[in-house]
Design a protein around this motif. Structure first.
Motif, mmCIF file in Angstrom:
data_model
loop_
_atom_site.group_PDB
_atom_site.id
_atom_site.type_symbol
_atom_site.label_atom_id
_atom_site.label_comp_id
_atom_site.label_asym_id
_atom_site.label_seq_id
_atom_site.Cartn_x
_atom_site.Cartn_y
_atom_site.Cartn_z
ATOM 1 N N UNK A 77 0.856 -1.183 0.000
ATOM 2 C CA UNK A 77 0.000 0.000 0.000
ATOM 3 C C UNK A 77 0.895 1.238 0.000
ATOM 4 N N UNK A 78 0.566 2.233 -0.818
ATOM 5 C CA UNK A 78 1.444 3.396 -0.900
ATOM 6 C C UNK A 78 0.955 4.571 -0.050
ATOM 7 N N UNK A 79 -0.323 4.531 0.355
ATOM 8 C CA UNK A 79 -0.841 5.587 1.244
ATOM 9 C C UNK A 79 -1.846 4.984 2.192
ATOM 10 N N UNK A 85 -1.828 0.077 -4.508
ATOM 11 C CA UNK A 85 -0.671 -0.764 -4.212
ATOM 12 C C UNK A 85 0.404 -0.429 -5.246
ATOM 13 N N UNK A 86 1.640 -0.337 -4.806
ATOM 14 C CA UNK A 86 2.679 -0.008 -5.780
ATOM 15 C C UNK A 86 4.077 -0.194 -5.219
ATOM 16 N N UNK A 87 5.026 0.376 -5.931
ATOM 17 C CA UNK A 87 6.444 0.214 -5.591
ATOM 18 C C UNK A 87 6.802 1.018 -4.347
ATOM 19 N N UNK A 88 7.462 0.380 -3.406
ATOM 20 C CA UNK A 88 7.900 1.085 -2.198
ATOM 21 C C UNK A 88 9.384 0.818 -1.946
ATOM 22 N N UNK A 89 9.995 1.718 -1.231
ATOM 23 C CA UNK A 89 11.398 1.548 -0.833
ATOM 24 C C UNK A 89 11.422 0.784 0.488
#
Ligand SMILES: N[C@@H](CCC(=O)N[C@@H](CS)C(=O)NCC(=O)O)C(=O)O
Length: 326
Positions: A77-79, A85-89
Motif C-alpha cells: 500500500x502506498x498511502x 498498491x505499488x512500488x515502495x522503498x
C-alpha cells in the motif's frame, strides 16, 4: 498495474500511457542538459522496462555519472487513506538485498516521487506510478518515466561522461531496422507476455499466445544467421528482447501461462540470452529473486495466494555457442 491497467470494456490488458516525457540533451541550453551527477535513475530490479534502462546505463559505463536506486520487489500500500498498491522503498538498506532506501528524496514509495514532481509539473499524471523514473536532482522533478526514451538518452546523450562512448546501440545506418524491430518485439514479446498473463478470456489469451510464439519463432530464425537481432553487433532491440527472455522460463512460463515452449528449448534464443547476460556489467542488472517475488507476489488477480514457484534456476553464465559469428 501500469503494465496492464484493466480496461472494463475489453478482455485485453491495456498499457498505461506514461506522462513525463522530457529529454536530457547534450545541448547545454536545454532545460535538462546532460551533466554528470545531476540525474538519478529509480528502478525495480523486477521490472523488465526499468531493467532495460539500467542495462544501458551499465553498458555505456555511466555508473559514475548517473546514480540509481531500486525499490523492493513486493508491491505494498502506498498511502494510508486509499487502496493503491505499488512500488515502495525498503525501511533499511539491509532488508532486501539490492533494494535501498531513497537517499535522494527520502520518499517511501515511487508514488511519492510523482507527488513531489507534480509540484513542478503542469501536465497530468495518474497513479499507478511506473517504476522507471529519471529524476533531476537539481530541479527536483521527473524528467522522464518512459523506459524506451530513458534508455535512448543514456545511449546517445551522455557520451561525454560515458566510459564506453563508442558503444552505439542506435547507429544511424541501422535506425530504420532498429525502429522496425523494436516495434514487433514490443508488441509480440515484451508486451506480449503481459497480454497472455492478463487476458481475461480464452480467445484473448489464444490470440496473445499465438502472437508471442510467432514472434519468438521469428527471433529464433533471425538468430540462426547472425549473432544479434540487427546484425552481428549489439543494438537496442537486443537489450529490449533480453530483459523479457531472461524472465521467461523463471516467471512468465508459469505466472503468465507462456508455457507453450520454454526459451531453453530454443537453441538460438537460449544461447543468445546467455551471450548477452555475459556482456560485462549486464549480469548485475538481473536479480531473479526480485523478479520472482514481484511477479508471483504482487498480482492477486492471477496468483491470489502469492505463492512463489521454485526453480528452474537457470545458470546463464554457462558457455554458449554465439562466438560462431565472431
Ligand atoms: N511504458 C512504460 C511501462 C512501464 C510499466 O508498465 N512498468 C510497471 C512495472 S513492470 C510499473 O511500474 N507499474 C507500476 C504500477 O502500476 O503502479 C515503460 O516502458 O516505461
Amino acid at each position: 498495474m501500469a503494465a496492464s491497467s484493466a480496461n472494463e470494456n475489453s478482455d485485453k490488458p491495456r498499457r498505461t500511457v506514461t506522462s513525463f516525457r522530457n529529454f536530457v540533451s547534450q545541448n547545454h541550453d536545454s532545460q535538462f542538459p546532460a551533466e554528470s551527477g545531476r540525474y538519478h535513475l529509480y528502478i525495480s530490479y523486477a521490472c523488465p522496462w526499468a531493467s532495460r534502462c539500467l542495462a544501458v546505463l551499465k553498458l555505456k559505463g555511466l555508473d559514475k555519472a548517473i546514480t540509481f536506486t531500486s525499490v523492493q520487489p513486493l508491491w505494498r500500500k502506498t498511502k494510508e487513506n486509499d487502496e493503491h498498491m505499488g512500488w515502495v522503498f525498503p525501511d533499511s538498506d539491509k532488508e532486501v538485498p539490492g533494494a535501498e532506501r531513497d537517499h535522494i528524496n527520502g520518499a517511501k514509495s515511487v508514488r511519492e516521487l510523482y507527488d513531489i514532481a507534480s509540484l513542478n509539473y503542469t501536465g497530468k499524471y495518474t497513479v499507478p506510478a511506473v517504476a522507471e523514473v529519471l529524476w533531476d536532482k537539481k530541479l527536483k522533478t521527473i524528467v522522464n518515466n518512459e523506459s524506451s526514451e530513458i534508455l535512448r538518452m543514456f545511449s546517445t546523450e551522455f557520451n561525454h561522461f560515458a566510459e564506453n562512448p563508442c558503444l552505439d546501440l542506435y547507429p544511424p545506418n541501422l535506425r530504420s531496422l532498429i525502429n522496425e524491430t523494436n516495434e514487433w518485439v514490443h508488441h509480440g514479446i515484451n508486451n506480449g507476455v503481459y497480454k497472455c498473463g492478463f487476458a481475461t478470456t480464452q480467445t484473448a489469451y489464444d490470440e496473445a499466445v499465438k502472437q508471442l510464439f510467432d514472434a519468438l519463432d521469428k527471433c529464433e530464425e533471425i538468430l540462426e544467421k547472425q549473432r544479434f537481432l540487427c546484425g552481428n553487433t549489439l543494438t537496442e532491440p537486443d537489450i529490449r528482447l533480453f530483459v523479457t527472455l531472461i524472465r521467461f522460463d523463471e516467471a512468465y512460463t508459469l505466472i503468465f501461462k507462456c508455457s507453450k515452449r520454454l526459451i531453453r528449448e530454443y537453441s538460438n534464443l537460449f544461447n543468445y540470452t546467455k551471450d548477452i547476460y555475459q556482456i560485462p556489467g549486464l549480469s548485475s542488472t538481473v536479480k531473479m529473486a526480485h523478479v520472482k517475488q514481484n511477479y508471483y507476489g504482487s498480482f492477486p488477480s492471477i496468483n491470489p495466494l502469492g505463492i512463489v514457484a521454485h526453480g528452474p534456476n537457470i545458470d546463464y553464465s554457462l558457455s554458449h555457442d554465439r562466438h560462431r559469428f565472431s
